[in-house]
Write a protein that holds these residues in place. Structure first.
Motif, mmCIF file in Angstrom:
data_model
loop_
_atom_site.group_PDB
_atom_site.id
_atom_site.type_symbol
_atom_site.label_atom_id
_atom_site.label_comp_id
_atom_site.label_asym_id
_atom_site.label_seq_id
_atom_site.Cartn_x
_atom_site.Cartn_y
_atom_site.Cartn_z
ATOM 1 N N ASN A 450 0.866 -1.184 0.000
ATOM 2 C CA ASN A 450 0.000 0.000 0.000
ATOM 3 C C ASN A 450 0.903 1.234 0.000
ATOM 4 O O ASN A 450 1.477 1.602 1.025
ATOM 5 C CB ASN A 450 -0.902 -0.013 1.241
ATOM 6 C CG ASN A 450 -1.813 1.196 1.328
ATOM 7 O OD1 ASN A 450 -1.689 2.144 0.556
ATOM 8 N ND2 ASN A 450 -2.728 1.171 2.281
ATOM 9 N N ARG A 451 1.037 1.870 -1.131
ATOM 10 C CA ARG A 451 1.983 2.975 -1.293
ATOM 11 C C ARG A 451 1.601 4.215 -0.483
ATOM 12 O O ARG A 451 2.396 5.139 -0.350
ATOM 13 C CB ARG A 451 2.104 3.362 -2.767
ATOM 14 C CG ARG A 451 0.796 3.841 -3.387
ATOM 15 C CD ARG A 451 0.941 4.118 -4.870
ATOM 16 N NE ARG A 451 -0.327 4.507 -5.480
ATOM 17 C CZ ARG A 451 -0.813 5.732 -5.436
ATOM 18 N NH1 ARG A 451 -0.154 6.693 -4.820
ATOM 19 N NH2 ARG A 451 -1.969 6.020 -6.021
ATOM 20 N N LEU A 452 0.383 4.257 0.082
ATOM 21 C CA LEU A 452 -0.032 5.414 0.876
ATOM 22 C C LEU A 452 0.465 5.345 2.313
ATOM 23 O O LEU A 452 0.438 6.356 3.027
ATOM 24 C CB LEU A 452 -1.562 5.534 0.867
ATOM 25 C CG LEU A 452 -2.204 5.824 -0.493
ATOM 26 C CD1 LEU A 452 -3.721 5.838 -0.369
ATOM 27 C CD2 LEU A 452 -1.711 7.145 -1.056
ATOM 28 N N ILE A 453 0.951 4.160 2.732
ATOM 29 C CA ILE A 453 1.492 4.037 4.088
ATOM 30 C C ILE A 453 2.777 4.852 4.179
ATOM 31 O O ILE A 453 3.660 4.747 3.332
ATOM 32 C CB ILE A 453 1.750 2.562 4.445
ATOM 33 C CG1 ILE A 453 0.421 1.817 4.553
ATOM 34 C CG2 ILE A 453 2.538 2.431 5.750
ATOM 35 C CD1 ILE A 453 0.551 0.332 4.772
ATOM 36 N N GLY A 454 2.853 5.677 5.210
ATOM 37 C CA GLY A 454 4.013 6.556 5.362
ATOM 38 C C GLY A 454 3.798 7.937 4.795
ATOM 39 O O GLY A 454 4.669 8.802 4.913
ATOM 40 N N THR A 455 2.618 8.163 4.178
ATOM 41 C CA THR A 455 2.290 9.482 3.656
ATOM 42 C C THR A 455 1.289 10.167 4.591
ATOM 43 O O THR A 455 0.765 9.563 5.519
ATOM 44 C CB THR A 455 1.680 9.390 2.252
ATOM 45 O OG1 THR A 455 0.335 8.843 2.348
ATOM 46 C CG2 THR A 455 2.507 8.495 1.335
ATOM 47 N N ALA A 456 1.007 11.439 4.319
ATOM 48 C CA ALA A 456 0.065 12.200 5.149
ATOM 49 C C ALA A 456 -1.372 11.703 4.996
ATOM 50 O O ALA A 456 -2.244 12.115 5.765
ATOM 51 C CB ALA A 456 0.146 13.686 4.802
ATOM 52 N N ARG A 457 -1.631 10.817 4.038
ATOM 53 C CA ARG A 457 -2.982 10.271 3.861
ATOM 54 C C ARG A 457 -3.418 9.506 5.099
ATOM 55 O O ARG A 457 -4.589 9.513 5.475
ATOM 56 C CB ARG A 457 -3.004 9.356 2.633
ATOM 57 C CG ARG A 457 -4.286 8.547 2.436
ATOM 58 C CD ARG A 457 -5.507 9.428 2.154
ATOM 59 N NE ARG A 457 -6.698 8.629 2.020
ATOM 60 C CZ ARG A 457 -7.441 8.190 3.030
ATOM 61 N NH1 ARG A 457 -7.101 8.481 4.277
ATOM 62 N NH2 ARG A 457 -8.519 7.460 2.804
ATOM 63 N N TYR A 458 -2.493 8.811 5.752
ATOM 64 C CA TYR A 458 -2.797 8.087 6.981
ATOM 65 C C TYR A 458 -2.152 8.835 8.142
ATOM 66 O O TYR A 458 -1.026 8.539 8.545
ATOM 67 C CB TYR A 458 -2.282 6.649 6.901
ATOM 68 C CG TYR A 458 -2.912 5.823 5.807
ATOM 69 C CD1 TYR A 458 -4.257 5.974 5.476
ATOM 70 C CD2 TYR A 458 -2.171 4.883 5.094
ATOM 71 C CE1 TYR A 458 -4.837 5.210 4.475
ATOM 72 C CE2 TYR A 458 -2.749 4.109 4.098
ATOM 73 C CZ TYR A 458 -4.077 4.280 3.784
ATOM 74 O OH TYR A 458 -4.660 3.535 2.789
ATOM 75 N N ARG A 459 -2.862 9.804 8.677
ATOM 76 C CA ARG A 459 -2.349 10.657 9.746
ATOM 77 C C ARG A 459 -2.462 9.981 11.122
ATOM 78 O O ARG A 459 -1.498 9.883 11.856
ATOM 79 C CB ARG A 459 -3.130 11.986 9.747
ATOM 80 C CG ARG A 459 -2.876 12.895 10.932
ATOM 81 C CD ARG A 459 -1.494 13.491 10.909
ATOM 82 N NE ARG A 459 -1.198 14.224 12.120
ATOM 83 C CZ ARG A 459 0.014 14.626 12.463
ATOM 84 N NH1 ARG A 459 1.042 14.340 11.679
ATOM 85 N NH2 ARG A 459 0.224 15.292 13.580
ATOM 86 N N ASN A 460 -3.676 9.544 11.459
ATOM 87 C CA ASN A 460 -3.938 8.906 12.751
ATOM 88 C C ASN A 460 -3.825 7.396 12.580
ATOM 89 O O ASN A 460 -4.635 6.784 11.883
ATOM 90 C CB ASN A 460 -5.330 9.257 13.263
ATOM 91 C CG ASN A 460 -5.536 10.741 13.464
ATOM 92 O OD1 ASN A 460 -4.629 11.546 13.247
ATOM 93 N ND2 ASN A 460 -6.736 11.124 13.883
#
Length: 613
Positions: A450-460
Motif C-alpha cells: 500500500n503505497r499510501l502508508i508513510g504518507t500524510a494520507r494516513y495521519r492517525n
C-alpha cells in the motif's frame, strides 16, 4: 526337462537387463526433475503462473485512494456470510463505553459517571456505525491542524460557548482552529514559548506530554511541530465533541477523565504534564488526583498549572471566589507538590511550573503514605488511592530513578532502561534490536503493498497490539502518529514504549475503545485475533475496528492463516474490500497478512437500520 532348463536360462539372462532398464529410467526421471526445479522446465513455469493468479500475492486491484461519491453497495451473495447492516443514523457518534444515557445511571461523585461504563453483551450493537451525510476525508496535515470539515463533526456548540476564548470558529463549511485556549487566548505558540523558557522543550529532552482536560487539544497540536507528542484527554460531557475535534485535526486524544480509577498509562510515562484551566480539584480526596499525575510523571519531569488558583489576586472577582479561599487552595497545592518531591520552578502571570526531582534522595516523603506492594502499572479498572508511588531505587543523588533517557530522536532506537535493567521478562537488549529490524522489514513490506502508508494520507494510526513499539518506530515521521495499544492480556510493555518517546494506552479489545467513530486512518493488528480467540468474539473486535476507522481507511491484520480465513469471512459482510497476502518471507510461512479498505458510505435520513446511501 529340456523345456524347464531352457526357461530357467532365459530368466537368468533377462534379470540383468531388467535391472539395467530400471536404473536408466530412474536416472532419466531424476535428471528431468532437476531440470524442472532449476526454473527452466515448462512444468515449473505453469506452477509459477498459477501462483501468480492466487489470492496470496501482492495485489494491484485494491484501491486505497479516496472517492467521496455515493455508490450502490452490493451485498455479498454467499448465504454463509453474515451481513452486518448499518446502524440507525442516531448512532453516528456512538461511543459504546461513554454513552450519556448509560452514564447517568452512575454516581456523579468523583466523576464516576464520566468514566468507562461498557454495555453488557445483550446491549452491544451488531451493526455498522454510519458516517454523517457529506462526510469527507480530513484535510492533510498540517492544514488539518487548523481546519475541519463541518460535515464530519456537525456540532457548533463550542463555537458559541468558547467564542471569546478563541477555541474554534465556524466559517462557511469548515471549522477553523486559531490555536487559542482558555488560558492562552493569544495562541498556543506564545504559551509554549513561555513554557520553553523554563522547560527544555527544544532540545529533545521533553518528548511525551499529558494534557488533562484538553479541550480541542490545541496545546498538543502546536507541540507537534516541536517534536513533542502530547496525549490529550477530556470527558464526553456538555462540551460536545471536543475530543472528536482533536482527532479530526490529526492530534492524539482519547475520551477520559480523572475520576475514581487510574489513568490507563504506565508509571513514569510522561516528561511533561499540564492542567490549563482543567478545573480538576487537585487537593480533593487527600490529593489523590495530583498523586496520580505524579505516578505517570517521569522523574525530572514537569507539571504546568495555568488557571485557578494561579494569579488569584487578579481573577478572584471573575472567579467569584474569596481571596482567602483561593490563597488557601494554592498553598495546599504547593504543600502537596512538595510532599511529592516536586519543586516550584516558576510562577508568573497565569502560569506556575513545578519539577519532579530525579530521585528521592534529597526529599523526605511520608513513608506511611507510600503505596504498599502493588505494581504501579497494574491500572486497568483499578481504583486510585491517596498514596504516593515510590521512586525506583538509586545508588547516588545524581542518578535518575528508573534510568536516564537519551534525547529524542536518539531515544527512539536506544535500548530502553526497562530492558537494559532486565525489568521486562524475556526481553534482552539483543532481542529488542532484532525486533526493531524485524518491524522495519515488515513496514517496508506494507509500504510495497500500500503505497499510501508513510504518507500524510494516513495521519492517525493505531497499533492494536504494539509489543515493544517496533511498528510505530519504523513508521516514525512528522506526517503521522501512532496510538500504541498494549492489550491488558498481553505482556506489559507500555512502559518501554514511552521510554522510546512514543505514546500509547492499555486496553481490552473485548470492549469499545475510548474514542469517537471515524478517528483513525490506518489500523494495524498483529496477532490480535489469536490473542483474543478464547476471550471474545472476532466479530465484536472487527465491528469496533470498523467503528473507529474512517471511510476509505485501511487495515493491516497479521496472524496465522487459519485465523485470518475466519476473519476474512466475517469481513465479507462488513463493507470492506480485502486481500489475503503471503508473509514477506514466502508462501511456506503459516503467518499471513490481510489487507483491507473500508468502503465509503454514509447513513440515510431514514430510521431503518438497513437503509443507507
Amino acid at each position: 526337462m529340456m523345456g524347464t532348463k531352457h526357461n530357467s536360462l532365459a530368466s537368468r539372462t533377462r534379470s540383468p537387463l531388467s535391472i539395467f532398464i530400471v536404473i536408466v529410467l530412474c536416472c532419466f526421471f531424476y535428471i528431468l526433475g532437476a531440470w524442472q526445479k532449476s526454473g527452466f522446465g515448462k512444468g515449473d513455469s505453469i506452477a509459477s503462473e498459477i501462483t501468480k493468479q492466487t489470492d496470496c500475492n501482492i495485489f494491484t486491484n485494491l484501491n486505497f485512494e479516496t472517492h467521496h461519491n455515493d455508490v450502490e453497495i452490493v451485498e455479498p451473495s454467499e448465504s454463509k456470510i453474515q451481513v452486518f447492516k448499518p446502524c440507525d443514523v442516531k448512532y453516528t457518534d456512538y461511543t459504546p463505553c461513554q454513552e450519556q444515557d448509560r452514564a447517568m445511571r452512575f454516581p456523579r461523585e468523583n466523576m464516576i459517571y464520566r468514566e468507562r461504563h461498557c454495555p453488557p453483551e445483550e446491549e452491544k450493537l451488531h451493526c455498522l456505525i454510519p458516517a454523517p451525510k457529506g462526510y469527507m476525508t480530513p484535510f492533510p496535515w498540517p492544514k488539518g491542524r487548523d481546519y475541519v470539515h463541518y460535515a464530519n463533526v456537525p456540532h457548533k456548540s463550542l463555537t458559541v460557548e468558547k467564542a471569546v476564548q478563541n477555541w474554534v470558529q465556524f466559517q462557511g463549511n469548515v471549522f477553523k482552529f486559531p490555536g487559542g485556549g482558555t488560558m492562552f487566548p493569544q495562541g498556543a505558540d506564545a504559551y509554549i514559548d513561555e513554557l520553553a523558557t523554563v522547560i527544555p522543550i527544544k532540545d529533545g529532552s521533553v518528548r511525551t506530554a499529558l494534557d488533562t482536560g484538553c479541550g480541542v487539544a490545541s496545546w498538543g497540536a502546536y507541540l507537534l511541530k516541536r517534536n513533542v507528542l502530547a496525549m490529550s484527554f477530556a470527558p464526553r460531557d456538555n462540551h460536545e465533541a471536543q475530543v472528536q475535534f482533536a482527532l479530526e485535526r490529526g492530534v492524539p486524544a482519547i475520551i477520559g477523565v480523572l475520576g475514581s480509577i487510574h489513568l490507563p498509562y504506565p508509571s513514569r510515562a510522561f516528561d511533561m504534564a499540564q492542567c490549563s484551566r482543567c478545573l480538576i480539584p487537585w487537593t480533593a480526596n487527600n490529593g489523590m488526583y495530583l498523586m496520580e499525575v505524579d505516578r505517570v510523571l517521569r522523574p525530572g519531569g514537569y507539571w504546568i498549572l495555568s488557571g485557578p488558583p494561579i494569579n488569584w489576586k487578579t481573577y478572584y472577582k471573575t472567579w467569584k471566589r474569596s481571596k482567602e479561599d483561593l490563597q488557601a487552595e494554592q498553598r495546599s497545592i504547593e504543600e502537596l507538590a512538595e510532599s511529592l518531591c516536586w519543586e516550584k520552578k516558576y510562577e508568573k502571570g497565569d502560569i506556575a511550573i513545578f519539577r519532579k526531582k530525579v530521585n528521592d534522595k534529597s526529599c523526605k516523603r511520608n513513608s506511611a503514605n507510600i503505596c504498599k506492594s502493588r505494581d504501579a502499572d497494574d491500572v486497568w479498572y483499578k481504583e486510585m488511592e491517596a498514596c504516593t508511588t515510590p521512586f525506583p531505587q538509586v545508588s547516588n543523588e545524581k542518578e535518575v530513578a528508573g534510568g536516564e533517557l537519551q534525547k529524542f530522536p536518539a531515544r527512539l532506537l536506544a535500548v530502553p532502561p526497562q530492558i537494559a535493567n532486565g525489568d521486562v521478562e524475556g526481553v534482552t537488549a539483543e532481542f529488542y534490536q532484532e525486533d526493531n529490524k524485524l518491524w522495519k522489514k515488515h513496514v517496508n513490506a506494507y509500504k510495497r503493498m500500500n503505497r499510501l502508508i508513510g504518507t500524510a494520507r494516513y495521519r492517525n494510526v493505531m497499533d492494536m497490539n504494539a509489543g515493544l513499539g517496533g511498528f510505530a518506530a519504523a513508521l516514525e515521521s512528522p506526517k503521522s502518529w501512532v496510538m500504541n495499544v498494549v492489550p491488558t492480556n498481553a505482556k506489559n510493555t507500555l512502559g518501554v514504549i514511552y521510554e522510546r518517546g512514543l505514546i500509547g494506552i492499555y486496553h481490552d479489545w473485548c470492549e469499545g475503545f475510548s474514542t469517537y467513530p471515524r478517528t483513525y486512518d490506518l489500523i494495524h493488528a498483529n496477532g490480535v485475533f489469536s490473542l483474543y480467540k478464547s476471550t471474545c468474539k472476532p466479530e465484536d473486535i472487527l465491528l469496533e475496528m470498523d467503528r473507529i476507522l474512517r471511510p476509505e481507511g485501511a487495515v493491516i491484520i497479521r496472524d496465522e492463516v487459519d485465523v485470518l480465513n475466519k476473519v476474512r469471512k466475517i469481513i465479507g459482510g462488513m463493507r470492506w474490500d480485502s486481500k489475503l497476502m503471503d508473509h514477506e518471507d514466502g508462501p511456506l510461512v503459516p503467518e499471513k497478512i490481510l489487507i483491507a479498505v473500508k468502503q465509503y458510505w454514509v447513513g440515510s435520513t431514514g430510521n431503518s437500520t438497513s437503509s443507507d446511501e
